[in-house]
Enzyme design. Structure first.
Site, short mmCIF file in Angstrom:
data_model
loop_
_atom_site.label_atom_id
_atom_site.label_comp_id
_atom_site.label_asym_id
_atom_site.label_seq_id
_atom_site.Cartn_x
_atom_site.Cartn_y
_atom_site.Cartn_z
CE1 TYR A 118 39.01 45.28 24.72
CE2 TYR A 118 39.50 45.82 27.00
CZ TYR A 118 39.72 46.01 25.65
OH TYR A 118 40.65 46.94 25.23
NE ARG A 133 44.95 39.41 26.04
CZ ARG A 133 44.67 40.39 26.90
NH1 ARG A 133 43.57 40.34 27.61
NH2 ARG A 133 45.48 41.41 27.06
CG HIS A 172 44.04 47.85 37.29
ND1 HIS A 172 43.95 46.48 37.16
CD2 HIS A 172 43.90 48.34 36.03
CE1 HIS A 172 43.77 46.16 35.90
NE2 HIS A 172 43.74 47.26 35.19
#
Length: 665
Positions: A450, A546, A417
């Site tokens: 984003y 978020r 990631h």
């Protein structure tokens, strides 16, 4: 229930509810409201395919362990169903309200069929590609694909009853838009078909007709210790995903109980798997409604960027300047151009890059291919297990290999990631490393949707660590030492503990102590307990989370010094930014990792400190804007309810404020 932790799934549903409620914001342009309804639907589909499917698998296997909040899988499924039923009712109510406002603006759904050549659309575009399947000994029940919309009809002829299914192919457009004067009319394909059923079943009496959709288990499960070829394993798993077991059936329209019972038996679902919906089945199409009515759209944003036309400008600039890019307010073209220039630069000898998600027709991918074909050493680590991008990443892997790139898939049991790009140049006989690290993916399309933060530097210590990162991923060797990067799953969790412990010690000594953390999700028992410990010691903690949050804020004696807020706006908030007061000599970090077990223990992630004074100030100011936002913020209470924070004076919208600021690179 455990009052120290919120349930992960219910916390996620609360996040998706905030997404849905964004469509009720009176300041939001009308057509943009539709997008949030569509995003809500898309999110909910994935939730059922992965999270609900996983809980059902746990129940089937007899797993009955309680989660952090004290709920069993059965408890969670029951509470999920209760919440989802309320949410889909709220979704249809909100859509109806918006529809009324759209009608006043001359935008209509499924009205006035006779004004337009709907019959021509049906006979020329729809009928040739659909095939009714009437169930009989010669026609067994057809396979119903995941998330496919279908029409179930009961028809009658000469006193005999038949059941028939029309599978609406994915190749058909979901909707048709007609313009007449200043008015726009939108017709859904499934409603057009239902209107013309008599032509599909001539000489039959249509007893009933309703829509249904099946959601299947889409999680890719395989035992890492048994995998011999990850590429082939992912290919095989994608085939299995297509036929995953059903976990939800949605139904729209009037139906006979016998028909529903027949379907539920066929799909092996019980009553808890049945969801009756109103108005529309699957609102995702609303994301793609494109009507040229600018007054009902967001205004465009003006992106600040450098002049990229000068030859070799980028590397000359980076050599003398560390850079922060704030997406989408700064243009990701800078990074794309950086890779493009590297592909053409004869002094560049190597390019190394991690790839988690990329867009179709990616210019970055094309530059990597070009560099490899030019004889440069190009190494790309592709994460084949990036959920719902697996197939696309398989294609990228083969494409890059054919161009001559060295392609690695990292670890079988760990997702890669980390977002890292390393460009190695030989300048005047000396090796110079140019590094790009980011909180977001190398996707040039989502970079416009984003918010993320990119860090670009020629710092040699960071470049050396990125070399170590690629060696760790590709050769599984843990370097003897790291200079600037903190890497999960080896050291990142421990580093976070140390940073929090430092604030705890400072607070105990009477010094000011503060932590500000901006993340997508927080769901980790040990880190949550560590934050409780910090709160008890007097550390002031602001969490900007978020989505999922397991931590319960504001509880006396437990978390009274912790505040939690969530920001939901035009762009998806995606950066991970960490601030620690450190007796006034504050430290600020960027990271790819959320504070979740999967990120810290089951993924390769990076955390890195920003030491450049000017860039630190930018990030500090950015965090302050997050905290001051009082238009798109939701405040989490100790009972798990989020309340919208709306100030009528001194208004501050984080994302609007970021658009006003010009970040000089």
């Amino acid at each position: 229930m455990n009052n120290k932790f919120f349930n992960r799934e219910l916390s996620w549903l609360a996040f998706n509810e905030r997404v849905l409620l964004e469509a009720t914001d009176p300041n939001l342009p009308l057509l943009e409201k539709l997008k949030f309804i569509g995003i809500f639907s898309s999110n909910l589909d994935e939730f059922f395919m992965i999270r609900v499917a996983g809980l059902i698998d746990q129940m089937k296997s007899g797993y009955n362990k309680r989660d952090l909040s004290g709920l069993t899988p059965s408890d969670q499924l029951s509470k999920i169903r209760e919440k989802v039923l309320a949410l889909i009712k709220k979704q249809s109510d909100i859509f109806s309200e918006i529809l009324t406002k759209l009608n006043k603006e001359k935008v209509f759904f499924n009205l006035d069929y006779d004004l337009f050549p709907i019959d021509s659309i049906f006979f020329n575009e729809i009928l040739p590609v659909i095939t009714p399947i009437t169930i009989s000994p010669a026609n067994p029940f057809p396979f119903i694909h995941n998330l496919n919309i279908n029409i179930f009809s009961t028809v009658k002829k000469d006193g005999e009853i038949f059941h028939s299914i029309i599978i609406i192919p994915g190749s058909l457009k979901r909707f048709f838009i007609f313009q007449q004067g200043e008015s726009y009319y939108i017709f859904l394909t499934e409603t057009i078909i239902q209107r013309f059923l008599k032509f599909i079943y001539p000489n039959f009496e249509i007893v009933e007709s309703f829509l249904f959709r099946i959601t299947r288990n889409a999680d890719l499960n395989f035992h890492s210790e048994e995998v011999e070829d990850l590429y082939k394993e992912i290919q095989n798993s994608l085939i299995k995903r297509a036929v995953g077991s059903p976990v939800r059936m949605e139904v729209l329209g009037r139906f006979q109980k016998e028909s529903i019972s027949m379907l539920m038996e066929e799909f092996e679902l019980n009553e808890d798997g049945l969801y009756e919906v109103n108005e529309i089945i699957d609102y995702k199409f609303l994301i793609n409604i494109d009507i040229p009515m600018d007054k009902h759209r967001y205004p465009g944003i003006k992106k600040s960027s450098l002049n990229l036309n000068k030859k070799k400008f980028i590397f000359n600039y980076i050599k003398n300047n560390d850079i922060l890019l704030f997406r989408p307010y700064n243009d990701l073209t800078f990074v794309s151009q950086m890779v493009s220039e590297a592909a053409d630069d004869p002094d560049v000898i190597a390019i190394k890059m991690t790839l988690y998600r990329a867009n179709k027709d990616s210019s970055i991918i094309k530059s990597l291919e070009k560099a490899a074909l030019a004889g440069k050493h190009v190494c790309v680590v592709i994460e084949l297990k990036a959920r719902f991008d697996e197939e696309k990443n398989l294609e990228w892997a083969k494409k890059l290999e054919h161009a001559g790139c060295i392609v690695s898939y990292g670890f079988v049991d760990l997702k890669i990631h980390a977002k890292a790009l390393l460009i190695v140049k030989k300048e005047k006989g000396k090796i110079v490393r140019y590094t790009h690290l980011s909180t977001g993916n190398y996707n040039e399309l989502t970079a416009n949707l984003y918010t993320d933060i990119d860090f670009i530097t020629s710092n040699d210590a960071i470049g050396s660590d990125v070399v170590n990162l690629f060696n760790f991923i590709m050769s599984y060797s843990d370097p003897l030492g790291w200079n600037e990067l903190i890497v999960a799953p080896i050291y990142l969790r421990e580093k976070l503990y140390n940073l929090i412990d430092n604030e705890i010690e400072n607070a105990k000594k009477g010094s000011p102590a503060r932590i500000i953390v901006k993340l997508n999700s927080l769901y980790d028992e040990a880190l949550t307990l560590k934050l409780y410990e910090a709160s008890a010691a007097g550390v002031q903690i602001d969490l900007i989370i978020r989505g999922i949050c397991s931590l319960v804020p504001g509880v006396k004696g437990l978390s009274e010094n912790i505040k939690v807020k969530s920001i939901i706006g035009r762009f998806l908030e995606h950066p991970r930014v960490l601030y620690f007061h450190n007796k006034g000599s504050y430290k600020i970090f960027l990271s790819t990792a959320d504070w979740m077990i999967r990120n810290l223990d089951k993924r390769v992630e990076v955390l890195f400190e920003i030491k450049n004074h000017k860039l630190k100030e930018k990030l500090y100011d950015y965090l302050q804007l997050n905290l001051k936002d009082n238009q798109k913020s939701w405040i989490l209470s100790q009972n798990g309810i989020y309340k919208k924070q709306i100030a009528k004076s001194d208004r501050l919208n984080l994302q609007e404020e970021m658009q006003k600021l010009t970040f000089i690179l």
